[in-house]
Motif scaffolding. Structure first.
Motif, PDB file in Angstrom:
ATOM      1  N   VAL A   9       0.841  -1.203   0.000  1.00 14.59           N
ATOM      2  CA  VAL A   9       0.000   0.000   0.000  1.00 14.59           C
ATOM      3  C   VAL A   9       0.881   1.261   0.000  1.00 14.59           C
ATOM      4  CG1 VAL A   9      -1.561   1.310   1.470  1.00 14.59           C
ATOM      5  CG2 VAL A   9      -1.969  -1.113   1.096  1.00 14.59           C
ATOM      6  N   THR A  54      -7.905  -4.497   7.054  1.00 13.21           N
ATOM      7  CA  THR A  54      -7.830  -4.760   5.614  1.00 13.21           C
ATOM      8  C   THR A  54      -8.216  -6.195   5.254  1.00 13.21           C
ATOM      9  OG1 THR A  54      -5.525  -5.531   5.549  1.00 13.21           O
ATOM     10  CG2 THR A  54      -5.876  -3.147   5.581  1.00 13.21           C
ATOM     11  N   SER A  69     -10.864  -7.825   4.622  1.00 10.15           N
ATOM     12  CA  SER A  69     -11.736  -8.086   3.472  1.00 10.15           C
ATOM     13  C   SER A  69     -11.639  -6.985   2.412  1.00 10.15           C
ATOM     14  CB  SER A  69     -13.178  -8.253   3.956  1.00 10.15           C
ATOM     15  OG  SER A  69     -13.516  -7.111   4.715  1.00 10.15           O
ATOM     16  N   LEU A  70     -10.513  -6.286   2.409  1.00  9.23           N
ATOM     17  CA  LEU A  70     -10.338  -5.229   1.402  1.00  9.23           C
ATOM     18  C   LEU A  70      -9.212  -5.604   0.433  1.00  9.23           C
ATOM     19  CD1 LEU A  70     -10.339  -2.020   3.666  1.00  9.23           C
ATOM     20  CD2 LEU A  70     -12.238  -2.885   2.277  1.00  9.23           C
ATOM     21  N   SER A  71      -9.331  -5.140  -0.806  1.00 10.12           N
ATOM     22  CA  SER A  71      -8.229  -5.350  -1.752  1.00 10.12           C
ATOM     23  C   SER A  71      -7.177  -4.264  -1.497  1.00 10.12           C
ATOM     24  CB  SER A  71      -8.735  -5.250  -3.184  1.00 10.12           C
ATOM     25  OG  SER A  71      -9.052  -3.903  -3.464  1.00 10.12           O
ATOM     26  N   ASN A 111      -6.006  -2.204  -3.611  1.00 14.80           N
ATOM     27  CA  ASN A 111      -6.442  -0.935  -4.224  1.00 14.80           C
ATOM     28  C   ASN A 111      -7.444  -0.207  -3.342  1.00 14.80           C
ATOM     29  OD1 ASN A 111      -4.802  -1.309  -6.366  1.00 14.80           O
ATOM     30  ND2 ASN A 111      -6.397  -2.102  -7.737  1.00 14.80           N
ATOM     31  N   GLU A 112      -8.331  -0.961  -2.712  1.00 15.23           N
ATOM     32  CA  GLU A 112      -9.318  -0.323  -1.820  1.00 15.23           C
ATOM     33  C   GLU A 112      -8.635   0.339  -0.627  1.00 15.23           C
ATOM     34  OE1 GLU A 112     -13.372  -3.006  -2.433  1.00 15.23           O
ATOM     35  OE2 GLU A 112     -11.724  -3.847  -1.256  1.00 15.23           O
ATOM     36  N   VAL A 113      -7.632  -0.345  -0.083  1.00 11.00           N
ATOM     37  CA  VAL A 113      -6.912   0.222   1.075  1.00 11.00           C
ATOM     38  C   VAL A 113      -6.186   1.504   0.642  1.00 11.00           C
ATOM     39  CG1 VAL A 113      -5.162  -0.199   2.844  1.00 11.00           C
ATOM     40  CG2 VAL A 113      -6.594  -2.082   2.062  1.00 11.00           C
ATOM     41  N   THR A 114      -5.527   1.431  -0.517  1.00 10.96           N
ATOM     42  CA  THR A 114      -4.805   2.603  -1.028  1.00 10.96           C
ATOM     43  C   THR A 114      -5.771   3.777  -1.218  1.00 10.96           C
ATOM     44  OG1 THR A 114      -3.241   1.176  -2.150  1.00 10.96           O
ATOM     45  CG2 THR A 114      -3.329   3.444  -2.908  1.00 10.96           C
ATOM     46  N   GLU A 115      -6.917   3.510  -1.812  1.00 10.54           N
ATOM     47  CA  GLU A 115      -7.894   4.584  -2.050  1.00 10.54           C
ATOM     48  C   GLU A 115      -8.350   5.208  -0.732  1.00 10.54           C
ATOM     49  OE1 GLU A 115      -8.708   6.269  -4.685  1.00 10.54           O
ATOM     50  OE2 GLU A 115      -7.239   5.011  -5.707  1.00 10.54           O
ATOM     51  N   LYS A 116      -8.614   4.356   0.252  1.00 13.08           N
ATOM     52  CA  LYS A 116      -9.055   4.870   1.559  1.00 13.08           C
ATOM     53  C   LYS A 116      -7.996   5.787   2.170  1.00 13.08           C
ATOM     54  CE  LYS A 116     -12.195   1.303   3.331  1.00 13.08           C
ATOM     55  NZ  LYS A 116     -13.421   2.014   3.703  1.00 13.08           N
ATOM     56  N   GLU A 159      -7.706   9.094   0.410  1.00 13.08           N
ATOM     57  CA  GLU A 159      -8.831   9.947   0.806  1.00 13.08           C
ATOM     58  C   GLU A 159      -8.499  10.667   2.130  1.00 13.08           C
ATOM     59  OE1 GLU A 159     -11.224  10.204  -1.463  1.00 13.08           O
ATOM     60  OE2 GLU A 159     -11.884  11.823  -0.135  1.00 13.08           O
TER      61      GLU A 159
END
Ligand code: C5P
Length: 222
Positions: A19, A202, A204-206, A208-213, A216
């Motif tokens: 990440v 994380t 259940s997150l991918s 990319n989802e963690v990076t986006e969060k 943000e």
């Protein structure tokens, strides 16, 4: 842009470095993998048969080498003097010993000073165990990544397979649990969530989802 500092901490194999690398790339800032520094020293102590319990001997080894993190297009490379140890420091022998080396207060003092120097005049995303709590207590953004042991072992298993590093899922689970225990219970700057860090599970997150969060969360600072 003013310098921004992002601290990403958490237990072993929680996805911190993957990440952090993505964030560094997206923001065009430096990525500092502090675990790689402790791993490089551990690699050298293994080469020299240094007793990992002997802090003075470990410091002698540290004082005669230059550990360098170099930014490359394909990610960070790790050097001991002129030797590229990027792959070697990921092998199980280093992983099994690194927490014994990283517990020594004098070792930490020297590593932390080098890490703080890297962040002094640069925007950085730094990952480790004590970044938000100790290395960069004034970081703009502090993230504490967690995930279940089973999920972390699975991710590390897949990563090791890709890199051609021998791996067994059950052994990885045990190794991750043991390292977390050693890192959390040592006296000198243990693995701990900084009071003002934001915890992200994380499991259940991918990636990319963690990076986006995290991006943000960083938005107000960029
Ligand atoms: O992040 P990574 O798993 O590569 O870190 C390897 C080891 O280095 C950790 O298990 C821990 O013992 C040590 N470490 C540390 N403080 C940091 C980063 C890593 O003690 N900031």
């Amino acid at each position: 842009m003013e310098c921004i500092s992002i601290a990403i901490d958490g237990p072993a194999a929680a996805g911190k470095s993957t990440v952090a690398k993505q964030i560094a790339k997206k923001l065009g800032i430096i990525y500092v993998d502090t675990g790689a520094m402790y791993r490089a020293l551990t690699y050298q102590t293994l080469q020299e048969n240094t007793n990992p319990e002997d802090e003075k001997a470990v410091m002698e080894t540290l004082n005669k080498i230059d550990i360098r993190l170099a930014q490359h297009e394909d990610g960070q490379r790790v050097y001991i003097n002129e030797q590229d140890v990027t792959e070697a420091i990921r092998y199980p022998d280093v992983t099994a010993s690194v927490s014994e080396i990283a517990k020594h207060p004098l070792v930490r003092k020297k590593m932390v000073a080098a890490q703080q120097e890297l962040a002094k005049d640069n925007s950085v995303v730094m990952d480790g165990r004590d970044i938000g709590s100790h290395v960069l207590p004034g970081a703009d953004v502090k993230i504490f990544l967690i995930a279940s042991v089973a999920e972390r072992a699975k991710r590390r298993f897949e990563e090791n397979n890709q890199k051609g590093i021998p791996a067994d899922l059950h052994t990885l689970e045990k190794e991750i649990e043991r390292r977390d225990e050693l890192d959390s219970t040592r006296e000198a700057s243990p693995l701990v969530k900084a009071e003002d860090a934001i915890e992200l599970d994380t499991t259940s997150l991918s990636i990319n989802e963690v990076t986006e969060k995290i991006l943000e969360i960083c938005r107000p600072f960029i």
